[in-house]
Design an enzyme around this catalytic site. Structure first.
Site, short mmCIF file in Angstrom:
data_model
loop_
_atom_site.label_atom_id
_atom_site.label_comp_id
_atom_site.label_asym_id
_atom_site.label_seq_id
_atom_site.Cartn_x
_atom_site.Cartn_y
_atom_site.Cartn_z
CB CYS A 12 7.38 7.70 -11.28
SG CYS A 12 7.72 6.28 -10.25
CG ASP A 31 9.61 0.45 -8.14
OD1 ASP A 31 10.48 1.11 -7.55
OD2 ASP A 31 8.59 0.96 -8.65
CG ASP A 91 10.25 -1.45 1.00
OD1 ASP A 91 11.29 -1.22 0.37
OD2 ASP A 91 10.22 -1.84 2.18
CE LYS A 107 3.94 -0.34 -1.56
NZ LYS A 107 4.34 -1.41 -0.66
#
Ligand code: CO
Ligand code: CO
Ligand code: CO
Length: 349
Positions: free
Chosen positions: A18, A92, A51, A21
Site C-alpha cells: 500500500c 489514513d 499526505d 495516496k
C-alpha cells in the site's frame, strides 16, 4: 481449488504494497506528475502534498476526509485479511485527525475458482473492524479477478482548523511511533512458511489493531505533524514529513520498536522487493550511522501494512503522551527528534 481449508490466500497474491495516496515507490514519479491545477479554495489537502488522505471543506466547521486503500492477501486467514484491510484503510483518516464515518468495499475475487465463503469471511473481518471504529458500511463494488484483492474507500469528517498533516513538524519536536515495524519482512516470511502460528498471530494482531485509540489519545496533546506508517516504510513516511515540514529528522535506530525475529528473517533473505525499492528511492536523502548494516537499513525502510502513527510533538509533551499511549497497551516509543534542515534524515545508532 474449491475447499476453504486447502486455500493459502497469500499464494494467490503476486505483490502486496500500500502506498497510501501516491502509490508504491516505482509508480511515484508518474503519479506525482499528475496533479491537476485547481483554484478551488475548499480543497484543503490535495494531490500536491504526500499526505495520507484528501480533505475538502464543506463549510466553516466541517471538512470531509477521503481515502482509499486495497491490496492482495498478506495473510492466509480470510477473516484476518478483512480486518487488516479495514484497519489499514481507515488509518489514513485517523492520521489526519479525522473521525471516520462511512466506507465502501472494493472487491476483486476469482468467482469461478474460489469458494465464496472465503469472500464472506473477508467481508466479515472488515465489518468487525468497521464496527469497532464506528464506521457505517454503505456498499461497495466487486469484479471477477484471478488475483483476490480487497480494501475500502473511507470517508470521515474533520474540523478545517484541526487537520493534522505531515508538514507541520518543528525543530525541537520529538518523534513518537505507536506500533512496531518489520511487518513487510514478516508477511513475506508467512508466504514462505517461515513463521510459527504464534508469530503469524502476533504480526496479524499488530496489523489488525486500529489507530483509533492512538489518534484519540493524541487529541489531548499538541501534535505538529502526523502520518501513518504503511507501504513507504518508516523512513519513507518520515522522509515525506521531513520534506513537507522543511526540517531534518533524526531517527535513533535502537529505539525503534521492531517485531521479534525480523533481523534474523531478513538475513535469511525475506526482505520484500517493495522494501528494497523504498530504500533505493530514499537512500540519497538519508545518512546512516556506520554501525548500521544493509539489513538494519532495509528494516527501517520495510514496507508496512497497517502500521502505527508517526507523530511530531513538542518535547515538553512527549513523555506524557508516550506514557499515555503505553498505559493503553500500545507498543509506542520515542524514536527520534526534529532539527533544523531541509528534508534530510539522519539515522543514528
Ligand atoms: Co493509505
Ligand atoms: Co497513510
Ligand atoms: Co458499481
Amino acid at each position: 481449488m474449491s475447499s476453504t481449508e486447502s486455500i493459502k490466500l497469500t499464494a494467490l497474491s503476486s505483490k502486496g504494497g500500500c502506498g497510501c495516496k501516491i502509490g508504491p515507490a516505482d509508480l511515484r514519479e508518474v503519479l506525482q506528475s499528475f496533479s491537476p491545477a485547481t483554484d478551488n479554495a475548499n480543497l484543503l489537502v490535495g494531490l500536491d502534498t504526500s499526505d495520507d488522505a484528501g480533505v475538502y471543506r464543506i463549510n466553516d466547521d466541517t471538512a470531509i476526509v477521503q481515502t482509499v486503500d486495497f491490496f492482495t492477501p498478506i495473510v492466509d486467514d480470510p477473516y484476518s485479511f478483512g480486518q487488516i484491510a479495514a484497519a489499514n484503510a481507515i488509518s489514513d483518516v485517523y492520521a489526519m485527525g479525522g473521525t471516520p464515518l462511512t466506507a465502501l468495499n472494493i472487491v476483486a475475487f476469482p468467482i469461478a475458482d474460489l469458494d465464496k465463503q472465503i469472500l464472506g469471511r473477508i467481508l466479515a473481518g472488515a465489518d468487525n473492524k468497521l464496527k469497532e471504529a464506528g464506521v457505517t458500511l454503505l456498499g461497495g463494488h466487486s469484479i471477477d479477478d484471478q488475483e483476490p484483492k480487497f480494501g475500502l474507500a473511507v470517508t470521515g469528517t474533520i474540523h478545517p482548523d484541526k487537520i493534522r498533516t505531515n508538514s507541520g513538524a518543528k525543530p525541537g519536536d520529538v518523534l513518537i511511533l505507536t506500533k512496531p515495524i518489520g511487518v513487510g519482512i514478516l508477511t513475506t516470511s508467512i508466504k514462505r512458511g517461515l513463521l510459527t502460528e504464534t508469530e503469524v498471530e502476533r504480526v496479524t494482531q499488530v496489523m489488525a489493531t486500529l489507530n483509533k485509540e492512538a489518534a484519540e489519545t493524541m487529541d489531548d496533546y499538541q501534535v505538529h505533524a502526523c502520518t501513518d506508517v504503511t507501504g513507504f516504510g518508516l523512513l519513507g513516511h518520515a522522509s515525506e514529513m521531513a520534506k513537507g515540514s522543511h526540517v531534518e529528522l533524526q531517527v535513533f535506530a535502537h529505539q525503534v520498536p521492531v517485531l521479534p525475529r525480523v533481523k534474523e528473517l531478513a538475513e535469511a533473505g525475506a526482505v520484500p522487493g517493495g522494501t528494497k525499492n523504498n530504500f533505493n528511492y530514499l537512500k540519497d536523502d538519508i545518512s546512516f550511522a556506520e554501525s548500521l548494516d544493509q539489513i538494519d537499513q532495509w528494516i527501517l525502510a520495510d514496507a508496512v501494512t497497517s502500521g502505527g502513527l508517526l507523530a511530531a510533538v513538542p518535547e515538553a509533551e512527549a513523555e506524557c503522551l508516550l506514557a499515555d499511549l503505553q498505559n493503553k497497551d500500545m507498543e509506542a516509543a520515542i524514536i527520534g527528534k526534529v532539527a533544523d534542515g531541509n528534508g534530510h534524515i539522519v539515522v543514528e545508532e
